[in-house]
Design a protein around this motif. Structure first.
Motif, PDB file in Angstrom:
ATOM      1  N   LEU A  16       0.831  -1.206   0.000  1.00  0.00           N
ATOM      2  CA  LEU A  16       0.000   0.000   0.000  1.00  0.00           C
ATOM      3  C   LEU A  16       0.860   1.248   0.000  1.00  0.00           C
ATOM      4  O   LEU A  16       2.041   1.211   0.334  1.00  0.00           O
ATOM      5  N   ARG A  17       0.236   2.348  -0.302  1.00  0.00           N
ATOM      6  CA  ARG A  17       0.898   3.649  -0.160  1.00  0.00           C
ATOM      7  C   ARG A  17       0.420   4.282   1.139  1.00  0.00           C
ATOM      8  O   ARG A  17      -0.625   3.941   1.648  1.00  0.00           O
ATOM      9  N   GLY A  18       1.180   5.196   1.652  1.00  0.00           N
ATOM     10  CA  GLY A  18       0.765   5.867   2.883  1.00  0.00           C
ATOM     11  C   GLY A  18       1.586   5.399   4.058  1.00  0.00           C
ATOM     12  O   GLY A  18       2.692   4.894   3.910  1.00  0.00           O
ATOM     13  N   PRO A  40      -7.452   2.875  -0.864  1.00  0.00           N
ATOM     14  CA  PRO A  40      -7.113   4.171  -1.463  1.00  0.00           C
ATOM     15  C   PRO A  40      -8.293   4.947  -2.041  1.00  0.00           C
ATOM     16  O   PRO A  40      -8.237   6.163  -2.143  1.00  0.00           O
ATOM     17  N   PHE A  41      -9.354   4.279  -2.436  1.00  0.00           N
ATOM     18  CA  PHE A  41     -10.551   4.982  -2.905  1.00  0.00           C
ATOM     19  C   PHE A  41     -11.759   4.088  -2.669  1.00  0.00           C
ATOM     20  O   PHE A  41     -11.635   2.893  -2.486  1.00  0.00           O
ATOM     21  N   ASP A  42     -12.929   4.688  -2.665  1.00  0.00           N
ATOM     22  CA  ASP A  42     -14.122   3.919  -2.311  1.00  0.00           C
ATOM     23  C   ASP A  42     -15.231   4.000  -3.356  1.00  0.00           C
ATOM     24  O   ASP A  42     -16.400   3.889  -3.026  1.00  0.00           O
ATOM     25  N   ASP A  43     -14.860   4.174  -4.615  1.00  0.00           N
ATOM     26  CA  ASP A  43     -15.904   4.296  -5.624  1.00  0.00           C
ATOM     27  C   ASP A  43     -15.728   3.364  -6.811  1.00  0.00           C
ATOM     28  O   ASP A  43     -16.434   3.472  -7.793  1.00  0.00           O
ATOM     29  N   PHE A  71     -11.737  -9.697  -3.450  1.00  0.00           N
ATOM     30  CA  PHE A  71     -10.755  -8.828  -2.807  1.00  0.00           C
ATOM     31  C   PHE A  71      -9.547  -8.608  -3.716  1.00  0.00           C
ATOM     32  O   PHE A  71      -9.063  -7.484  -3.874  1.00  0.00           O
ATOM     33  N   LEU A  72      -9.074  -9.681  -4.349  1.00  0.00           N
ATOM     34  CA  LEU A  72      -7.937  -9.571  -5.264  1.00  0.00           C
ATOM     35  C   LEU A  72      -8.284  -8.730  -6.496  1.00  0.00           C
ATOM     36  O   LEU A  72      -7.452  -7.948  -6.969  1.00  0.00           O
ATOM     37  N   ASP A  76      -6.462  -5.208  -7.588  1.00  0.00           N
ATOM     38  CA  ASP A  76      -5.979  -4.951  -8.945  1.00  0.00           C
ATOM     39  C   ASP A  76      -6.572  -3.648  -9.487  1.00  0.00           C
ATOM     40  O   ASP A  76      -5.857  -2.821 -10.050  1.00  0.00           O
ATOM     41  N   GLU A  77      -7.861  -3.451  -9.282  1.00  0.00           N
ATOM     42  CA  GLU A  77      -8.530  -2.226  -9.725  1.00  0.00           C
ATOM     43  C   GLU A  77      -7.884  -0.985  -9.100  1.00  0.00           C
ATOM     44  O   GLU A  77      -7.746   0.047  -9.756  1.00  0.00           O
ATOM     45  N   ALA A  78      -7.474  -1.103  -7.840  1.00  0.00           N
ATOM     46  CA  ALA A  78      -6.901   0.027  -7.111  1.00  0.00           C
ATOM     47  C   ALA A  78      -5.403   0.189  -7.349  1.00  0.00           C
ATOM     48  O   ALA A  78      -4.781   1.107  -6.814  1.00  0.00           O
ATOM     49  N   GLY A  79      -4.800  -0.709  -8.122  1.00  0.00           N
ATOM     50  CA  GLY A  79      -3.368  -0.631  -8.356  1.00  0.00           C
ATOM     51  C   GLY A  79      -2.533  -1.076  -7.186  1.00  0.00           C
ATOM     52  O   GLY A  79      -1.382  -0.681  -7.025  1.00  0.00           O
ATOM     53  N   ILE A  80      -3.109  -1.924  -6.343  1.00  0.00           N
ATOM     54  CA  ILE A  80      -2.418  -2.444  -5.156  1.00  0.00           C
ATOM     55  C   ILE A  80      -1.812  -3.800  -5.511  1.00  0.00           C
ATOM     56  O   ILE A  80      -2.509  -4.704  -5.966  1.00  0.00           O
TER      57      ILE A  80
END
Length: 87
Positions: A16-18, A40-43, A71-72, A76-80
């Motif tokens: 993760l970032r942060g 990182p985002f919720d949409d 979850f995986l 992937d969608e979030a770039g994690i």
């Protein structure tokens, strides 16, 4: 409710970032906390599917492995970056 299911799906390591650069998700409770607090985002569409799948898994309505797959996809969608942890 089954917050601490740990043996039902293989743990997932996330980068993760942060403030926390990496974490390991071992239980449904870990996943719920991460999705609600540190995602990182919720949409995103996959994010919403993963949140619902997490709730359903905690309630026993879907298998934890089905949640893990959602979850995986959300990661992937979030770039994690996600890694399966092998014991």
């Amino acid at each position: 409710m089954n917050w601490n299911t740990s043996s039902a799906f293989a743990p997932v390591g996330l980068v993760l970032r942060g403030r926390e650069t990496h974490t390991v998700v071992r239980t449904l409770g870990d996943a719920a906390y991460l999705l609600i607090r540190d995602w990182p985002f919720d949409d995103g569409e996959e994010y919403m599917i993963a949140v619902k799948a997490c709730i359903d898994a905690i309630c026993g309505d879907v298998a934890p492995e089905q949640f893990r797959e959602a979850f995986l996809r959300a990661a992937d969608e979030a770039g994690i970056a996600a890694l399966t942890i092998v014991h």
